[in-house]
Design a protein around this motif. Structure first.
Motif, PDB file in Angstrom:
ATOM      1  N   THR A  40       3.429   9.913   1.456  1.00  0.00           N
ATOM      2  CA  THR A  40       4.431   9.066   0.814  1.00  0.00           C
ATOM      3  C   THR A  40       3.872   8.393  -0.305  1.00  0.00           C
ATOM      4  OG1 THR A  40       6.206   7.513   0.905  1.00  0.00           O
ATOM      5  CG2 THR A  40       4.059   6.975   2.134  1.00  0.00           C
ATOM      6  N   CYS A  74       4.819   5.238  -1.165  1.00  0.00           N
ATOM      7  CA  CYS A  74       5.212   3.970  -0.903  1.00  0.00           C
ATOM      8  C   CYS A  74       3.900   3.058  -1.254  1.00  0.00           C
ATOM      9  CB  CYS A  74       5.310   3.767   0.530  1.00  0.00           C
ATOM     10  SG  CYS A  74       5.290   1.712   1.179  1.00  0.00           S
ATOM     11  N   TYR A  86       3.054   0.219  -1.019  1.00  0.00           N
ATOM     12  CA  TYR A  86       1.882  -0.585  -0.136  1.00  0.00           C
ATOM     13  C   TYR A  86       1.102   0.486   0.714  1.00  0.00           C
ATOM     14  CZ  TYR A  86       5.836  -3.853  -1.102  1.00  0.00           C
ATOM     15  OH  TYR A  86       6.888  -4.700  -1.785  1.00  0.00           O
ATOM     16  N   GLU A 102      -0.330  -5.189   5.193  1.00  0.00           N
ATOM     17  CA  GLU A 102       0.596  -4.631   6.079  1.00  0.00           C
ATOM     18  C   GLU A 102       0.819  -3.146   5.637  1.00  0.00           C
ATOM     19  OE1 GLU A 102       3.919  -7.423   6.957  1.00  0.00           O
ATOM     20  OE2 GLU A 102       2.982  -8.920   5.885  1.00  0.00           O
ATOM     21  N   ASN A 149       2.113  -0.129   8.488  1.00  0.00           N
ATOM     22  CA  ASN A 149       1.755   0.560   9.711  1.00  0.00           C
ATOM     23  C   ASN A 149       1.463   1.989   9.915  1.00  0.00           C
ATOM     24  OD1 ASN A 149       2.515  -1.656  11.449  1.00  0.00           O
ATOM     25  ND2 ASN A 149       4.795  -1.029  11.191  1.00  0.00           N
ATOM     26  N   GLY A 207       2.185  -4.031  10.421  1.00  0.00           N
ATOM     27  CA  GLY A 207       3.398  -4.366  10.101  1.00  0.00           C
ATOM     28  C   GLY A 207       3.746  -3.468   8.937  1.00  0.00           C
ATOM     29  N   CYS A 208       5.029  -3.776   8.187  1.00  0.00           N
ATOM     30  CA  CYS A 208       5.530  -2.993   6.978  1.00  0.00           C
ATOM     31  C   CYS A 208       5.684  -3.975   5.999  1.00  0.00           C
ATOM     32  CB  CYS A 208       6.574  -2.237   7.516  1.00  0.00           C
ATOM     33  SG  CYS A 208       7.458  -1.382   6.169  1.00  0.00           S
ATOM     34  N   ALA A 239       7.099  -3.046   3.122  1.00  0.00           N
ATOM     35  CA  ALA A 239       8.285  -2.946   2.302  1.00  0.00           C
ATOM     36  C   ALA A 239       9.430  -3.105   3.012  1.00  0.00           C
ATOM     37  CB  ALA A 239       8.500  -1.136   2.312  1.00  0.00           C
ATOM     38  N   ILE A 293       9.789   2.505   6.364  1.00  0.00           N
ATOM     39  CA  ILE A 293      10.844   3.285   5.953  1.00  0.00           C
ATOM     40  C   ILE A 293      10.716   4.111   4.550  1.00  0.00           C
ATOM     41  CG2 ILE A 293      12.587   1.413   6.716  1.00  0.00           C
ATOM     42  CD1 ILE A 293      12.205   0.165   3.910  1.00  0.00           C
TER      43      ILE A 293
END
Ligand SMILES: Cc1cc2nc3c(=O)[nH]c(=O)nc-3n(C[C@H](O)[C@H](O)[C@H](O)COP(=O)(O)OP(=O)(O)OC[C@H]3O[C@@H](n4cnc5c(N)ncnc54)[C@H](O)[C@@H]3O)c2cc1C
Ligand code: SF4
Length: 339
Positions: free
Chosen positions: A126, A128, A130, A138, A140, A147-148, A150, A168
């Motif tokens: 991905t 993403c 983060y 964070e 996962n 944690g997440c 996003a 997500i």
């Protein structure tokens, strides 16, 4: 730079043998990787997101059938080491499987497509932010249980379909949407046996284990993709909507293939990109269209069915409406193709 072992495999059996031996000592992020075009793996290693202890270069396998494009009356076989640009430009693929050629032609840049392989494309990670920036604690997917960031952070590019409380992240590729819409299969090479699975079974939704992205077993390698010949493959297209018109990932995309007779849909095959955590087959939209003409109202209703379970997380709320409009437009354009 982290140290890793580099090996070059000369044939498929040697590659999976090396992977099995190296995989036995993998732990956490330090998992064995295959090197194809390297256009995404090397980025992730430089970012310290991927930290393989072992890298197995499979490029010599191109000569062992992994680099071949085969068209027959039964369908299309694409070796995992076929370069994206070669498949996108192949006259037989363009004529008989336009959705495949178009999805590839609209991905990345020409330079990347010259280097990047089809196997590496479907397994790209991905985008993403983060996930790709290790200064964020964070994530996962990168660090299970952390944690997440996003979910409560900036999530404009994130998924509205298939997400969970743990992740997500959007599946970023384009080619996979064409494969899942056309009901492709994946040939997989393993140390003890080879197997073939539906492409739809390759990727996993994040659920509570977003770090496990595919159903490939340790050491397994993708050998090829098989796309069956079907009455809907020629009437097909890929529509991609993005922030700029080239060299950009999808905000929303649709892969559509239709078999229609006298303007009535016999079979529809539909997949969505840019909006979901995995390559997303829109079966509800397909069922809605069966036996109907693709007019403006039916296209909009099919698109609503496709997004009935969509959930926005704030910044990405716009993707629900954008995704519906993208699909409705793709359906009407596909129905109007002069075949
Ligand atoms: C700036 C930029 C923009 C991009 N834009 C797009 C875009 O718009 N659309 C899009 O679809 N893509 C886009 N991409 C992604 C690009 O298409 C991928 O980087 C490329 O397809 C990966 O292929 P590769 O051969 O280089 O894979 P590699 O980097 O070599 O490998 C990627 C992953 O796949 C695994 N792998 C590779 N081959 C196999 C195999 N045969 N079996 C098992 N595992 C394997 C590797 O272990 C690794 O984990 C973009 C990339 C960049 C850098
Ligand atoms: S969306 Fe997934 S990849 Fe992105 S921060 Fe959350 S867990 Fe990580």
């Amino acid at each position: 730079m982290r140290r890793f072992i580099y090996q070059r495999a000369r044939e498929p059996a040697e590659a999976v043998q090396m992977a099995a031996a190296a995989g036995a000592v993998d732990s956490g992020n330090r998992r064995t990787e295959f090197l194809a075009g390297g256009t995404t793996l090397l980025d992730l290693m430089k970012l310290d997101v991927a930290q393989p202890a072992s890298v197995i270069d499979i490029n010599p396998l191109a000569g062992a059938g992994y680099g071949r494009i085969e068209l027959s009356q039964h369908g299309l076989r694409l070796g995992a080491l076929v370069r994206m640009g070669d498949a996108a430009d192949h006259p037989g693929v363009k004529a008989n499987y336009p959705v495949v050629a178009q999805a590839l032609a609209q991905a990345a840049s020409q330079q990347l497509r010259n280097m990047a392989s089809l196997g590496g494309n479907v397994l790209q990670r991905t985008r993403c932010t983060y996930f790709r920036d290790v200064s964020y604690r964070e994530c996962n997917k990168r660090d299970p249980g952390s944690g997440c960031a996003a979910l409560s952070g900036f999530n404009r590019m994130h998924a509205v379909l298939g997400g969970s409380d743990h992740c997500i992240a959007t599946y970023p590729g384009d080619f996979a949407q064409a494969l899942i819409a056309l009901e492709a299969a994946v040939e997989i090479a393993g140390r003890s046996a080879n197997r073939t699975i539906p492409f739809a079974s390759l990727h996993r939704k994040p659920g509570d284990t977003p770090d496990k992205e595919t159903n490939l077993r340790s050491g397994e390698m993708i050998a090829s993709f098989l796309i069956p010949a079907a009455p809907w493959t020629r009437r097909s297209l890929y529509l991609k909507v993005r922030d700029r018109q080239s060299y950009e990932f999808a905000l929303a995309s649709a892969a559509v293939a239709l078999d229609q007779h006298d303007g009535i849909v016999r079979t529809a095959r539909i997949a969505l990109g840019g909006v979901a955590t995995v390559p997303w087959r829109a079966v509800e939209a397909e069922a809605f269209l069966r036996g109907k003409p693709v007019n403006q109202d039916n296209a909009a209703a099919a698109a609503s069915a496709a997004f009935a379970t969509a959930q926005g997380y704030g910044h990405n709320d716009f993707k629900i409406e954008l995704g519906k409009r993208t699909l409705a437009r793709a359906l009407q354009q596909t129905a109007a193709l002069q075949i």
